[in-house]
Design a protein around this motif. Sequence first.
Motif, PDB file in Angstrom:
ATOM      1  N   PHE A 176       0.783  -1.229   0.000  1.00  0.00           N
ATOM      2  CA  PHE A 176       0.000   0.000   0.000  1.00  0.00           C
ATOM      3  C   PHE A 176       0.820   1.287   0.000  1.00  0.00           C
ATOM      4  CE2 PHE A 176      -2.716   3.273   1.768  1.00  0.00           C
ATOM      5  CZ  PHE A 176      -3.826   3.133   0.966  1.00  0.00           C
ATOM      6  N   ILE A 213       1.508   4.082  -3.049  1.00  0.00           N
ATOM      7  CA  ILE A 213       1.100   5.490  -2.943  1.00  0.00           C
ATOM      8  C   ILE A 213       2.268   6.398  -3.334  1.00  0.00           C
ATOM      9  CG2 ILE A 213       0.461   7.323  -1.325  1.00  0.00           C
ATOM     10  CD1 ILE A 213      -1.925   5.718  -1.728  1.00  0.00           C
ATOM     11  N   TYR A 243     -16.622   7.395  -6.125  1.00  0.00           N
ATOM     12  CA  TYR A 243     -16.470   7.071  -7.538  1.00  0.00           C
ATOM     13  C   TYR A 243     -17.665   6.302  -8.094  1.00  0.00           C
ATOM     14  CZ  TYR A 243     -14.910   4.596 -11.651  1.00  0.00           C
ATOM     15  OH  TYR A 243     -14.847   4.063 -12.898  1.00  0.00           O
ATOM     16  N   ILE A 244     -18.017   5.197  -7.430  1.00  0.00           N
ATOM     17  CA  ILE A 244     -18.979   4.250  -7.983  1.00  0.00           C
ATOM     18  C   ILE A 244     -20.333   4.896  -8.262  1.00  0.00           C
ATOM     19  CG2 ILE A 244     -20.272   2.142  -7.479  1.00  0.00           C
ATOM     20  CD1 ILE A 244     -17.403   1.708  -8.133  1.00  0.00           C
ATOM     21  N   LEU A 264      -5.563  13.584  -2.586  1.00  0.00           N
ATOM     22  CA  LEU A 264      -5.014  12.954  -1.381  1.00  0.00           C
ATOM     23  C   LEU A 264      -4.552  14.017  -0.385  1.00  0.00           C
ATOM     24  CD1 LEU A 264      -4.163  10.360   0.051  1.00  0.00           C
ATOM     25  CD2 LEU A 264      -1.984  10.510  -1.107  1.00  0.00           C
ATOM     26  N   VAL A 291      -7.241   6.706   3.096  1.00  0.00           N
ATOM     27  CA  VAL A 291      -7.068   7.191   1.726  1.00  0.00           C
ATOM     28  C   VAL A 291      -8.313   6.836   0.905  1.00  0.00           C
ATOM     29  CG1 VAL A 291      -5.660   6.969  -0.336  1.00  0.00           C
ATOM     30  CG2 VAL A 291      -4.588   6.919   1.902  1.00  0.00           C
ATOM     31  N   PRO A 292      -8.865   7.810   0.150  1.00  0.00           N
ATOM     32  CA  PRO A 292     -10.030   7.492  -0.669  1.00  0.00           C
ATOM     33  C   PRO A 292      -9.736   6.320  -1.608  1.00  0.00           C
ATOM     34  CG  PRO A 292      -9.664   9.840  -0.656  1.00  0.00           C
ATOM     35  CD  PRO A 292      -8.518   9.231   0.076  1.00  0.00           C
ATOM     36  N   LEU A 293     -10.750   5.495  -1.772  1.00  0.00           N
ATOM     37  CA  LEU A 293     -10.581   4.246  -2.507  1.00  0.00           C
ATOM     38  C   LEU A 293     -10.060   4.470  -3.923  1.00  0.00           C
ATOM     39  CD1 LEU A 293     -10.885   1.422  -1.752  1.00  0.00           C
ATOM     40  CD2 LEU A 293     -13.218   1.437  -2.589  1.00  0.00           C
ATOM     41  N   ILE A 294     -10.526   5.528  -4.560  1.00  0.00           N
ATOM     42  CA  ILE A 294     -10.108   5.764  -5.949  1.00  0.00           C
ATOM     43  C   ILE A 294      -8.591   5.963  -6.010  1.00  0.00           C
ATOM     44  CG2 ILE A 294     -10.635   8.250  -5.801  1.00  0.00           C
ATOM     45  CD1 ILE A 294     -11.178   6.288  -8.954  1.00  0.00           C
ATOM     46  N   ILE A 295      -8.048   6.632  -4.981  1.00  0.00           N
ATOM     47  CA  ILE A 295      -6.604   6.875  -4.973  1.00  0.00           C
ATOM     48  C   ILE A 295      -5.853   5.581  -4.664  1.00  0.00           C
ATOM     49  CG2 ILE A 295      -4.763   8.156  -3.833  1.00  0.00           C
ATOM     50  CD1 ILE A 295      -6.763  10.390  -3.390  1.00  0.00           C
ATOM     51  N   SER A 296      -6.325   4.835  -3.654  1.00  0.00           N
ATOM     52  CA  SER A 296      -5.684   3.551  -3.349  1.00  0.00           C
ATOM     53  C   SER A 296      -5.691   2.664  -4.579  1.00  0.00           C
ATOM     54  CB  SER A 296      -6.432   2.821  -2.235  1.00  0.00           C
ATOM     55  OG  SER A 296      -6.779   3.689  -1.209  1.00  0.00           O
ATOM     56  N   ALA A 297      -6.847   2.596  -5.222  1.00  0.00           N
ATOM     57  CA  ALA A 297      -6.966   1.701  -6.372  1.00  0.00           C
ATOM     58  C   ALA A 297      -6.028   2.133  -7.492  1.00  0.00           C
ATOM     59  CB  ALA A 297      -8.409   1.678  -6.862  1.00  0.00           C
ATOM     60  N   VAL A 307     -13.921  -0.891  -6.902  1.00  0.00           N
ATOM     61  CA  VAL A 307     -13.013   0.026  -7.607  1.00  0.00           C
ATOM     62  C   VAL A 307     -11.693  -0.677  -7.936  1.00  0.00           C
ATOM     63  CG1 VAL A 307     -11.949   2.276  -7.590  1.00  0.00           C
ATOM     64  CG2 VAL A 307     -14.056   1.941  -6.361  1.00  0.00           C
TER      65      VAL A 307
END
Lengths: 421, 287
Positions: free
Chosen positions: A50, A54, A360-361, A399, B125-131, B225
Amino acid sequence: MAQMTDTAGPVMTTADGTPLKQALARATRRSKIRAFLLVAPLLLFILVTFIIPIFDMLSRSVSNPEVQEAIPETAALLADWDGQGLPSEDVFASMAKELSKKENRREIGRMAARLNFEDSGFRSLLNKTQRRIDRVKEGPYKDALIAIDKDWGETRVWKIIQLMSPPTTLSYYLNALDRTYDQDGNVVMQPDWKQIYVQLFLKTIYVSLGVTVACLILAYPISYLLATLPPSRGNLLLILVLLPFWTSLLVRTTSWIVLLQTNGVINDTLVWLGVISDENRITMIYNMTGTVIAMTHILMPFMVLPLYSVMKTISPSYLRAARSLGANPLVAFVRVYMPQTVPGVGAGSILVFILAIGYYITPALVGGQDGQLISNFIAYHMQKSLNWGLAAALGTILLAGVLAMYWLYDRIVGIDNMKLG
Amino acid sequence: MALPSYAGPIERVWYYAYRLICAAIFFFLIVPILVIIPLSFNAEPYFTFTPEMLSFKASGYSLRWYQDIVNNEQWLHSIKNSFIIGIAATLLATAFGTVAALGLSRADLPFKRLLMAVLISPMIVPLIISAAAMFFFYSAPFGSDFALTHTYAGVILAHAALGTPFVVITVTATLVGFDKNLIRASSSLGADSVTIFFKVIMPLILPGVISGALFAFVTSFDEVVVVLFMAGFEQRTIPRQMWAGIREQISPTILAVATLLICLSTVLLATIELLRRRNERLRGVTY
């Protein structure tokens, strides 16, 4: 003083003769190491799966190796060019030589894609030149290249290649903030029709704020009811909050499509009731309205749970005391009860806002054209336009915003107080 | 919150108005979920109530969309995938998370706040960024050609990373009420640390571990995502298949799947609630 005791009395030792102080220090050290060793496997796991990704994304948002790798010599020569008129014959010669290298095909393809993000004429320019470069056997290369495509005679084209030559760039961030480099390498605004991201960031913030306020307005009354009802009935009603919380996101989004679409349940009911006629069905989905309604519903449990847990700790006797001192119910509630719920309001609001800002979804499925948020554009640049650098830059800005919010959250409530319901 | 005896007329009206408002909000919360269930038994391929359904005729209802799931290779495959990925990710997350929580709940752990922040970062962290970040990295880890995208391993690792914060948080919370003297007692009686872990610590923190594991499972089971970016056609999970269904070929089969998922989440909710109550009872907290 300590030394005196050391010399005066016999040193206290453990059974095997080591001084007690030393043994204690060693035991504490061991215990610390042991505690750390327990955490270490997960730490390593999270780092590799992770944290490093990042940082990889952060570096991708400034990394710019494409031009360097495709035409290293030309890039080096261009670095000395003053940006006036056209570069010298040497530069044209080395460009022609490097573009004709067959083993460089892949790199040149990547460079074409990269430069195309800056100016959409580059892909065709480079492809065309590459196809015809073999016919050019000897100099002057300047005239030969311009003969292939007159764009090679433009200062702007060379200027962009020069600007994109260094291995790192801020251009993705500039693009993410609707800015770009002009002819002379100054930062200027994008042309009007290309200015979308600042608007989009603002829209995302407005929508998230709107959803947060809507959640707060809806969650406050029911949290109060849940917290003040007798536990047996309160827990029963709490299930009505927890069931949506545990239900799959996709299921909840699907149900809003079922309810809101033009031939959906709500429109059908309204037509049946005679409120609207069959031709004038309301468009409630595939636009911003749909996004806001569905997001409010989906994020509301995140507001109810922190509010509820704070309200549960507030003793009802404060309200009674205020009433017995002569406050009317409204004054008692607003001036005595509400200030005590501020920690819950803060926690819930920040949580919902942060979740909303990265959503997003739901926007992707029910948002239609105007319901798209910043995360949808990140996904678009990752999957469709393949401008990964811009996706990374947009992601990094988002972020940074979210981390700032969390810092605030930590200051107000403390991360450790995070409730999961 | 019964109406006090000294309440005036305005207060009485407000009392009932308030209850009505609350009822409306609860309606808003729960109806979107419940409305799916009857619609999934629709005999027609519509997303709305047909006249037959509203007059409760048997002909208006059918199980055809459930049969559709059973007969559809893609749906079956995605259900299998969801469980494979979910269970594997949960096992990884629970194992790493539980052990780490034991370390985190020790008073003498150095850099505790920093470590905690790093360990729960996948949740922050927002999922979109993690993904996005995981997709970039997994497509060429450390610049190698060994791509983890479009593999089960990639999706499982990503989901495990997203699930660990939940395990860490729930298990650490359970350990708050854990009596450290039990460890001292068992080690003075000659138990080694592995025995202590499995015979003394584990039985006591099991409710926390299980609810953490359930959180991790749901995180993976519901996640779409990462799957959208990382998984290939072979690794499609239930939410991914629903996503495709909503975007491409919308059919009430999705409603049938959704109904099944609602049943599953009801079971999970009940389990978590029971575990939470057991845990509070064990720690002597009652309400």
